[in-house]
Design a protein around this motif. Sequence first.
Motif, PDB file in Angstrom:
ATOM      1  N   GLY A 137       5.067   7.589   1.633  1.00 48.87           N
ATOM      2  CA  GLY A 137       4.810   6.157   1.621  1.00 48.87           C
ATOM      3  C   GLY A 137       3.686   5.716   2.531  1.00 48.87           C
ATOM      4  N   ILE A 138       2.766   6.639   2.884  1.00 48.93           N
ATOM      5  CA  ILE A 138       1.641   6.278   3.748  1.00 48.93           C
ATOM      6  C   ILE A 138       0.347   6.380   2.954  1.00 48.93           C
ATOM      7  CG2 ILE A 138       2.824   7.010   5.838  1.00 48.93           C
ATOM      8  CD1 ILE A 138       1.220   9.571   5.795  1.00 48.93           C
ATOM      9  N   LEU A 139      -0.721   5.849   3.518  1.00 47.30           N
ATOM     10  CA  LEU A 139      -2.003   5.792   2.836  1.00 47.30           C
ATOM     11  C   LEU A 139      -2.671   7.163   2.793  1.00 47.30           C
ATOM     12  CD1 LEU A 139      -3.474   2.529   4.405  1.00 47.30           C
ATOM     13  CD2 LEU A 139      -2.571   2.781   2.099  1.00 47.30           C
ATOM     14  N   SER A 140      -3.539   7.332   1.797  1.00 41.73           N
ATOM     15  CA  SER A 140      -4.363   8.535   1.735  1.00 41.73           C
ATOM     16  C   SER A 140      -5.465   8.447   2.781  1.00 41.73           C
ATOM     17  CB  SER A 140      -4.965   8.681   0.335  1.00 41.73           C
ATOM     18  OG  SER A 140      -5.811   7.579   0.044  1.00 41.73           O
ATOM     19  N   TYR A 141      -6.192   9.551   2.945  1.00 41.27           N
ATOM     20  CA  TYR A 141      -7.261   9.578   3.944  1.00 41.27           C
ATOM     21  C   TYR A 141      -8.343   8.547   3.623  1.00 41.27           C
ATOM     22  CZ  TYR A 141      -5.188  14.004   5.452  1.00 41.27           C
ATOM     23  OH  TYR A 141      -4.333  14.965   5.909  1.00 41.27           O
ATOM     24  N   LYS A 142      -8.713   8.461   2.350  1.00 38.14           N
ATOM     25  CA  LYS A 142      -9.765   7.515   1.965  1.00 38.14           C
ATOM     26  C   LYS A 142      -9.323   6.078   2.214  1.00 38.14           C
ATOM     27  CE  LYS A 142     -10.096   5.925  -2.055  1.00 38.14           C
ATOM     28  NZ  LYS A 142     -10.162   5.728  -3.515  1.00 38.14           N
ATOM     29  N   ASP A 143      -8.118   5.733   1.774  1.00 33.53           N
ATOM     30  CA  ASP A 143      -7.631   4.367   1.974  1.00 33.53           C
ATOM     31  C   ASP A 143      -7.431   4.057   3.454  1.00 33.53           C
ATOM     32  OD1 ASP A 143      -7.607   3.881  -0.757  1.00 33.53           O
ATOM     33  OD2 ASP A 143      -5.587   4.687  -0.994  1.00 33.53           O
ATOM     34  N   HIS A 144      -7.018   5.071   4.213  1.00 35.41           N
ATOM     35  CA  HIS A 144      -6.874   4.847   5.653  1.00 35.41           C
ATOM     36  C   HIS A 144      -8.230   4.566   6.294  1.00 35.41           C
ATOM     37  CE1 HIS A 144      -5.452   6.389   9.842  1.00 35.41           C
ATOM     38  NE2 HIS A 144      -5.453   5.074   9.772  1.00 35.41           N
ATOM     39  N   GLY A 145      -9.255   5.297   5.869  1.00 40.81           N
ATOM     40  CA  GLY A 145     -10.594   5.037   6.397  1.00 40.81           C
ATOM     41  C   GLY A 145     -11.094   3.650   6.038  1.00 40.81           C
ATOM     42  N   LEU A 146     -10.877   3.237   4.786  1.00 39.11           N
ATOM     43  CA  LEU A 146     -11.278   1.880   4.391  1.00 39.11           C
ATOM     44  C   LEU A 146     -10.508   0.828   5.182  1.00 39.11           C
ATOM     45  CD1 LEU A 146     -11.468   2.343   0.506  1.00 39.11           C
ATOM     46  CD2 LEU A 146     -13.380   2.176   2.103  1.00 39.11           C
ATOM     47  N   LEU A 147      -9.212   1.086   5.406  1.00 37.63           N
ATOM     48  CA  LEU A 147      -8.406   0.148   6.187  1.00 37.63           C
ATOM     49  C   LEU A 147      -8.913   0.052   7.621  1.00 37.63           C
ATOM     50  CD1 LEU A 147      -5.893  -1.674   6.429  1.00 37.63           C
ATOM     51  CD2 LEU A 147      -4.586   0.374   7.018  1.00 37.63           C
ATOM     52  N   LEU A 148      -9.292   1.179   8.206  1.00 42.00           N
ATOM     53  CA  LEU A 148      -9.811   1.163   9.575  1.00 42.00           C
ATOM     54  C   LEU A 148     -11.104   0.358   9.666  1.00 42.00           C
ATOM     55  CD1 LEU A 148      -9.204   4.857  10.707  1.00 42.00           C
ATOM     56  CD2 LEU A 148      -7.977   2.822  11.458  1.00 42.00           C
ATOM     57  N   CYS A 149     -11.953   0.475   8.660  1.00 37.88           N
ATOM     58  CA  CYS A 149     -13.197  -0.308   8.657  1.00 37.88           C
ATOM     59  C   CYS A 149     -12.899  -1.805   8.633  1.00 37.88           C
ATOM     60  CB  CYS A 149     -14.063   0.083   7.463  1.00 37.88           C
ATOM     61  SG  CYS A 149     -14.720   1.765   7.526  1.00 37.88           S
TER      62      CYS A 149
ATOM     63  N   VAL B 279     -11.598 -10.672   4.962  1.00 38.88           N
ATOM     64  CA  VAL B 279     -11.210  -9.337   5.436  1.00 38.88           C
ATOM     65  C   VAL B 279      -9.726  -9.098   5.193  1.00 38.88           C
ATOM     66  CG1 VAL B 279     -10.979  -7.900   7.490  1.00 38.88           C
ATOM     67  CG2 VAL B 279     -13.067  -9.186   7.127  1.00 38.88           C
ATOM     68  N   LEU B 280      -8.898 -10.115   5.446  1.00 39.94           N
ATOM     69  CA  LEU B 280      -7.465  -9.979   5.159  1.00 39.94           C
ATOM     70  C   LEU B 280      -7.236  -9.754   3.666  1.00 39.94           C
ATOM     71  CD1 LEU B 280      -5.920 -12.727   7.461  1.00 39.94           C
ATOM     72  CD2 LEU B 280      -5.680 -10.257   7.697  1.00 39.94           C
ATOM     73  N   ARG B 281      -8.036 -10.410   2.848  1.00 37.76           N
ATOM     74  CA  ARG B 281      -7.934 -10.180   1.400  1.00 37.76           C
ATOM     75  C   ARG B 281      -8.280  -8.738   1.060  1.00 37.76           C
ATOM     76  NH1 ARG B 281     -12.068  -8.532  -2.407  1.00 37.76           N
ATOM     77  NH2 ARG B 281     -11.273  -9.036  -4.494  1.00 37.76           N
ATOM     78  N   ASN B 282      -9.330  -8.199   1.692  1.00 36.82           N
ATOM     79  CA  ASN B 282      -9.700  -6.804   1.440  1.00 36.82           C
ATOM     80  C   ASN B 282      -8.604  -5.847   1.901  1.00 36.82           C
ATOM     81  OD1 ASN B 282     -12.164  -7.690   0.453  1.00 36.82           O
ATOM     82  ND2 ASN B 282     -13.219  -7.434   2.409  1.00 36.82           N
ATOM     83  N   ILE B 283      -7.996  -6.151   3.052  1.00 35.68           N
ATOM     84  CA  ILE B 283      -6.911  -5.298   3.552  1.00 35.68           C
ATOM     85  C   ILE B 283      -5.730  -5.326   2.594  1.00 35.68           C
ATOM     86  CG2 ILE B 283      -5.218  -5.057   5.404  1.00 35.68           C
ATOM     87  CD1 ILE B 283      -7.355  -6.003   7.347  1.00 35.68           C
ATOM     88  N   ASP B 284      -5.380  -6.517   2.132  1.00 31.59           N
ATOM     89  CA  ASP B 284      -4.276  -6.629   1.177  1.00 31.59           C
ATOM     90  C   ASP B 284      -4.592  -5.872  -0.110  1.00 31.59           C
ATOM     91  OD1 ASP B 284      -2.876  -8.276  -1.185  1.00 31.59           O
ATOM     92  OD2 ASP B 284      -1.681  -8.512   0.640  1.00 31.59           O
ATOM     93  N   ARG B 285      -5.842  -5.939  -0.534  1.00 28.74           N
ATOM     94  CA  ARG B 285      -6.241  -5.241  -1.765  1.00 28.74           C
ATOM     95  C   ARG B 285      -6.184  -3.724  -1.573  1.00 28.74           C
ATOM     96  NH1 ARG B 285     -11.096  -3.696  -4.404  1.00 28.74           N
ATOM     97  NH2 ARG B 285     -10.996  -4.062  -6.662  1.00 28.74           N
ATOM     98  N   ILE B 286      -6.612  -3.247  -0.400  1.00 26.37           N
ATOM     99  CA  ILE B 286      -6.545  -1.804  -0.131  1.00 26.37           C
ATOM    100  C   ILE B 286      -5.102  -1.324  -0.147  1.00 26.37           C
ATOM    101  CG2 ILE B 286      -6.934  -0.059   1.651  1.00 26.37           C
ATOM    102  CD1 ILE B 286      -9.432  -1.625   2.471  1.00 26.37           C
ATOM    103  N   LEU B 287      -4.211  -2.106   0.464  1.00 30.17           N
ATOM    104  CA  LEU B 287      -2.809  -1.687   0.548  1.00 30.17           C
ATOM    105  C   LEU B 287      -2.114  -1.745  -0.807  1.00 30.17           C
ATOM    106  CD1 LEU B 287      -1.789  -3.456   3.891  1.00 30.17           C
ATOM    107  CD2 LEU B 287      -2.275  -1.034   3.540  1.00 30.17           C
ATOM    108  N   THR B 288      -2.440  -2.747  -1.614  1.00 33.21           N
ATOM    109  CA  THR B 288      -1.748  -2.903  -2.897  1.00 33.21           C
ATOM    110  C   THR B 288      -2.296  -1.973  -3.975  1.00 33.21           C
ATOM    111  OG1 THR B 288      -3.238  -4.753  -3.390  1.00 33.21           O
ATOM    112  CG2 THR B 288      -1.079  -5.284  -2.475  1.00 33.21           C
TER     113      THR B 288
END
Length: 671
Positions: free
Chosen positions: A604-616, A587-596
């Motif tokens: 400098g903040i995430l888009s709505y889609k990336d924010h939703g994926l990060l919340l999941c 899960v930490l790997r997925n979070i790092d991948r979403i952020l990078t």
Amino acid sequence: MSIVADQVRRVDSQLDKLQLAHLKSATSSPILTYRRLSTTSEPTEQISTSPQIEELQVLIKALSATSSSKALLPAWRISTLLEQAGLSEGEVNALGETKSSYEKELEWLLVSKATVQAYGVLLNTLLEQTIPLSNDIWYWDEVLGSYTFTAIYMIQTSPLRLWDWTKDIYEDSRERFSRLRESPEDTLSATAIGTNVTARWKTFYGLVRDSIRERSVTDIQARVLSPLAKSRSEARRKQAGLKRLREMSASGLGVLMDEGLNFDIGEDTTGIQGVDGSDWNVVVERSVALMDTVLRNVTALETGVSEFEDIVFASVADDPEISSRSMGMGELRDKPAKLCKRLQNILSTHIPAHVQAQQHLRSQYGRPHRLVRYWLPATVLLLSSTTILRIVVNRKAAILQWIQDLGSTMQDFWMNWIVDPTRKIIKTIRHDEGSEVAIMSRESLKGDRDSLERMVVDFAIDNPEAAGMGGALSDAHIAEIRAKVKEGDLTPVLRAYEKDLRRPFVGTVRGDLVRTLLIQVQKTKVDVEVALSGIDALLKSQELVFGFVGLTPGVLVCIGVGRYISGMFGERRGQKYGHRAGQMIRVLRNIDRILTTSTPSPNGILSYKDHGLLLCEVHVLRSRAARLFPGEVEREFFEDVNELGDISIGIERQLKVVQRIRWAYGKWLSK
């Protein structure tokens, strides 16, 4: 505690702060009224009171996320509370009384609290439906990653392909037969259709053959693709549909999380003075419209993520039921009843329809049903069940005998090697005479020694010259001989024995050679018994040790079996622990991948889609961390996870938080 519950409590707390900040009189404050109801039984001072106002106060307390330990209410409970409120439009309430200003404020507060709860229900629904999509996507990755898995998938779905092909043939033949029957009389003779059932079936069968022939020609043209290639193409199509569905759901989740019920108030009431008395009402209206629009469009996969977001914001901006900021409080006070109906419609209609549509899309693009995946081994097991049953029936007696022997062996081992040695040890500790260890009887040595004394004394009396006396022995001499015999001295007997050995034959016939030999045999017996008595005394002194030695094998066997069984369960617990830690690493790997890999906004903040994926992923991370860390470490971990989910800090700081989690909690994540 989930991120949805935290978000609901945070929004509910902001709503309470707004009420406390903008109400001039504490006695007319709805928020103070329901808080007093929840914390004290003392009567509150109110400007006016009525049954409707008291009912609204109770309902507000029930809808508040801070009045109980459970922040989220189920959808049916929220709908029931809204129906119980009975809000009506206009200046007259459900009881026919004119609404006071205080009652209208309570209605707005009630609708706002219900909106917060509905907001939490929708967020929770989107989270629960978006997270499992990753497992289905991983399933298609596994199918596409190996031709072996692709072949297995092709075999698993072959009955469905055959069924679809048969259904297509049947539908096509039925359609042709219907067209044949509906043809004009001048273009089709009666014999072409037939007048009886047999002729009609022959006609229908001919149409089926024609349809199969046409399908075969089509299949020949499509043979450029192998069955494996077709299966891989189907897997790619379904995987793409799942990814599109996950992106749409994540975008809707991000839009709701960022734009829904956003009062722009910090934890320290920063910015609360800049919020007008009617602004928070407009925010509630916009949030209700936002939830409604997201539910209507989030499952429309034909639109992209950007188009979906544009449609949502355009629909909210053009929503006719949203009040403008230029409207006064008098106009806004007529809105609660409409919002109440809209919320009830969302809870009772839109959310169930969305769940049903999501399930339909997941069944269409997700992994096949378990019946499809496991029909082949289930069929093999079913076909071989008769053979297995026959073997079991034929060996029934042997199996029962094995079970009985196993049970009796375990019982005998327990009784003979555990229970009985334990009882003996207990008796030894209590000095039970029946438990003493002995290799000879107690009176055996005494009787043999007394017999030896009598033999020697009688021999000395009969042969006084052997005792060194010229005449009869006195009592003093006899007592002296007895004392020497007790010490093991048989001098009179040995003298006679030595004398008779000079002439053995004469000593045997006329002398005392045999008698002296028998006395020496008795002496040897006494010596052996003395040695045995010493050994017996040694055994008695170590009786408790021997008891524990006898108990040790059984105890060792029990300990070994117990450790083996506990090791099996402990290994399972360890495997579960390691499995959860491994899941958290992924899960930490997925979070790092979403952020990078995300495309940040100019801020400098995430888009709505990336924010939703990060919340999941953050939600999964929090759920996997349950009972994985010690108490204090767990609290610190949740603090870091909450900071990770806060997109306002920027992507760079979020990446640093990921690195901090890896090195700070690597001790537990590496197990």
